[in-house]
Design a protein around this motif. Structure first.
Motif, PDB file in Angstrom:
ATOM      1  N   PRO A 142       0.811  -1.229   0.000  1.00 32.64           N
ATOM      2  CA  PRO A 142       0.000   0.000   0.000  1.00 32.64           C
ATOM      3  C   PRO A 142       0.840   1.273   0.000  1.00 32.64           C
ATOM      4  N   VAL A 143       1.959   1.245   0.725  1.00 37.17           N
ATOM      5  CA  VAL A 143       2.829   2.409   0.772  1.00 37.17           C
ATOM      6  C   VAL A 143       3.542   2.586  -0.568  1.00 37.17           C
ATOM      7  N   MET A 144       3.986   1.483  -1.165  1.00 34.98           N
ATOM      8  CA  MET A 144       4.648   1.542  -2.467  1.00 34.98           C
ATOM      9  C   MET A 144       3.695   2.028  -3.545  1.00 34.98           C
ATOM     10  N   VAL A 145       2.433   1.603  -3.471  1.00 36.26           N
ATOM     11  CA  VAL A 145       1.433   2.064  -4.434  1.00 36.26           C
ATOM     12  C   VAL A 145       1.224   3.565  -4.312  1.00 36.26           C
ATOM     13  N   ALA A 146       1.163   4.053  -3.065  1.00 35.52           N
ATOM     14  CA  ALA A 146       0.963   5.489  -2.845  1.00 35.52           C
ATOM     15  C   ALA A 146       2.091   6.306  -3.454  1.00 35.52           C
ATOM     16  N   ILE A 147       3.317   5.782  -3.422  1.00 35.69           N
ATOM     17  CA  ILE A 147       4.456   6.483  -4.002  1.00 35.69           C
ATOM     18  C   ILE A 147       4.468   6.351  -5.525  1.00 35.69           C
ATOM     19  N   LEU A 148       4.244   5.148  -6.054  1.00 39.45           N
ATOM     20  CA  LEU A 148       4.281   4.920  -7.496  1.00 39.45           C
ATOM     21  C   LEU A 148       3.129   5.585  -8.230  1.00 39.45           C
ATOM     22  N   ALA A 149       2.056   5.915  -7.492  1.00 41.48           N
ATOM     23  CA  ALA A 149       0.919   6.581  -8.122  1.00 41.48           C
ATOM     24  C   ALA A 149       1.317   7.933  -8.695  1.00 41.48           C
ATOM     25  N   ALA A 150       2.385   8.524  -8.180  1.00 40.94           N
ATOM     26  CA  ALA A 150       2.829   9.830  -8.680  1.00 40.94           C
ATOM     27  C   ALA A 150       3.355   9.751 -10.108  1.00 40.94           C
ATOM     28  N   PRO A 151       4.393   8.945 -10.394  1.00 43.60           N
ATOM     29  CA  PRO A 151       4.905   8.905 -11.762  1.00 43.60           C
ATOM     30  C   PRO A 151       4.018   8.143 -12.746  1.00 43.60           C
TER      31      PRO A 151
ATOM     32  N   ALA B 115      10.075 -12.373   0.362  1.00 41.33           N
ATOM     33  CA  ALA B 115       8.989 -11.547   0.898  1.00 41.33           C
ATOM     34  C   ALA B 115       8.970 -10.176   0.221  1.00 41.33           C
ATOM     35  N   LEU B 116      10.158  -9.607  -0.018  1.00 41.94           N
ATOM     36  CA  LEU B 116      10.245  -8.327  -0.722  1.00 41.94           C
ATOM     37  C   LEU B 116       9.772  -8.466  -2.167  1.00 41.94           C
ATOM     38  N   LEU B 117      10.096  -9.604  -2.794  1.00 41.55           N
ATOM     39  CA  LEU B 117       9.607  -9.856  -4.152  1.00 41.55           C
ATOM     40  C   LEU B 117       8.089  -9.954  -4.160  1.00 41.55           C
ATOM     41  N   ALA B 118       7.531 -10.658  -3.164  1.00 43.35           N
ATOM     42  CA  ALA B 118       6.074 -10.778  -3.063  1.00 43.35           C
ATOM     43  C   ALA B 118       5.432  -9.402  -2.890  1.00 43.35           C
ATOM     44  N   ALA B 119       6.056  -8.537  -2.075  1.00 45.49           N
ATOM     45  CA  ALA B 119       5.533  -7.179  -1.881  1.00 45.49           C
ATOM     46  C   ALA B 119       5.570  -6.394  -3.182  1.00 45.49           C
ATOM     47  N   THR B 120       6.656  -6.538  -3.943  1.00 48.52           N
ATOM     48  CA  THR B 120       6.783  -5.831  -5.219  1.00 48.52           C
ATOM     49  C   THR B 120       5.753  -6.323  -6.226  1.00 48.52           C
ATOM     50  N   VAL B 121       5.584  -7.649  -6.291  1.00 48.54           N
ATOM     51  CA  VAL B 121       4.615  -8.224  -7.219  1.00 48.54           C
ATOM     52  C   VAL B 121       3.197  -7.799  -6.851  1.00 48.54           C
ATOM     53  N   TYR B 122       2.897  -7.805  -5.555  1.00 47.44           N
ATOM     54  CA  TYR B 122       1.558  -7.400  -5.119  1.00 47.44           C
ATOM     55  C   TYR B 122       1.313  -5.927  -5.398  1.00 47.44           C
ATOM     56  N   THR B 123       2.365  -5.123  -5.344  1.00 43.96           N
ATOM     57  CA  THR B 123       2.249  -3.715  -5.727  1.00 43.96           C
ATOM     58  C   THR B 123       1.865  -3.609  -7.193  1.00 43.96           C
ATOM     59  N   GLY B 124       2.523  -4.411  -8.042  1.00 41.50           N
ATOM     60  CA  GLY B 124       2.167  -4.430  -9.457  1.00 41.50           C
ATOM     61  C   GLY B 124       0.733  -4.861  -9.681  1.00 41.50           C
TER      62      GLY B 124
END
Length: 313
Positions: A116-125, A168-177
């Motif tokens: 959720p935090v990564m999505v909030a940041i990536l929503a900008a670009p 776990a970090l990969l899973a977080a990145t994939v779930y962000t995608g």
């Protein structure tokens, strides 16, 4: 609204049991994470098919059109759903591998709290949504909380544990995608139709690696109790969890729902402590609290910003 919130909280609790049951399966059988991920989808697909059929039948009745066995999806809609299925396949594999390597508590906290935090940041670009200062602060807090989780039992660190953290970090990145792609689902596909197509694509993608790795041979190590666990993961947290969540969403504001969903990692951490004996330690507990609060703040900030943008339009 209280009833809807309770439905969402119950869905989060059901989702949280997935990693607990999976950990028992990994400990007592030769079942591999990829094989369990595939079996989870295979068990869930017939139920999502029935839910999808119900959606299509209700839509056909409301519009007085002919009932369909398959949704009418354009090329763009199919591409989006196929992309969601690709992300789902990678998430199933990486998340369950992380659970097997480093435990249910830490794996779930990292895999589900960071997106959720990564999505909030990536929503900008990517979506043109300018991040607010509070969102940036939440991201920094989330990174700090994750670091504290990783350092909570650093004395047991090793190559296996490092691989689990990376998974776990990969899973977080994939779930962000997955979350970002969901925002492009402009075809308006009904929720259970989306779930069925997504899970079907994910199962088809997981089938070759499971087959080539000899994963189906692992099924021979399953007894009746273990098969019931596999069926439980496919039916209860997967299907029933989704039904409870979408039932609650009908009467619960989106902001409140996004915050309630953050209970899932905390449920997992609590269950992992009570059932599996996984202990985070003082630093780990503090990191989990910081990470969860960061998710709540980022989710609320993102929803508020989106609402404000819609209001100005």
């Amino acid at each position: 609204m209280i009833r809807g919130a309770l439905f969402i909280a119950f869905a989060s609790l059901l989702w949280g049991t997935t990693s607990i049951v999976a950990k028992f399966l990994f400990a007592d059988t030769d079942l591999q994470p990829l094989t369990l991920g595939l079996m989870r989808l295979v068990v869930a697909l017939p139920f999502f098919w029935l839910l999808m059929k119900g959606e299509l039948d209700r839509a056909a009745t409301a519009t007085s059109t002919r009932k369909r066995l398959w949704p009418a999806l354009g090329r763009k809609g199919l591409l989006v759903l196929a992309s969601l299925g690709l992300f789902q396949a990678f998430y199933q594999g990486s998340y369950l591998m992380a659970v097997d390597m480093i435990g249910a508590g830490i794996a779930t906290l990292i895999s589900l709290c960071l997106p959720p935090v990564m999505v909030a940041i990536l929503a900008a670009p990517l979506l043109g949504e300018r991040p607010r200062l509070v969102t940036v602060i939440a991201l920094l807090a989330a990174i700090a909380g994750t670091g504290m989780l990783v350092a909570s039992d650093i004395d047991t660190a090793g190559s296996f544990r490092l691989a689990g953290i990376l998974m776990a970090l990969l899973a977080a990145t994939v779930y962000t995608g997955f979350n970002m792609t969901s925002r492009y689902n402009s075809a308006g596909t009904p929720v259970f139709t989306t779930a069925f197509v997504c899970f079907l694509v994910a199962a088809l993608l997981l089938l070759p690696p499971v087959w080539l790795s000899g994963g189906f041979a692992d099924l021979a190590s399953l007894g009746l109790k273990e098969w019931l666990m596999v069926i439980y993961i496919g039916v209860v947290p997967t299907c029933l969890g989704y039904v409870c969540f979408f039932t609650g969403m009908k009467t619960t504001p989106a902001t409140l729902a996004s915050i309630i969903v953050t209970l899932e990692p905390l449920f997992v951490a609590l269950l992992a402590w009570l059932i599996l004996g996984e202990i985070l330690g003082v630093i780990g507990i503090a990191g989990a609290i910081i990470l969860t609060l960061a998710v709540v703040v980022a989710s609320a900030s993102s929803r508020t910003a989106s609402t404000g943008k819609e209001d100005t339009n």
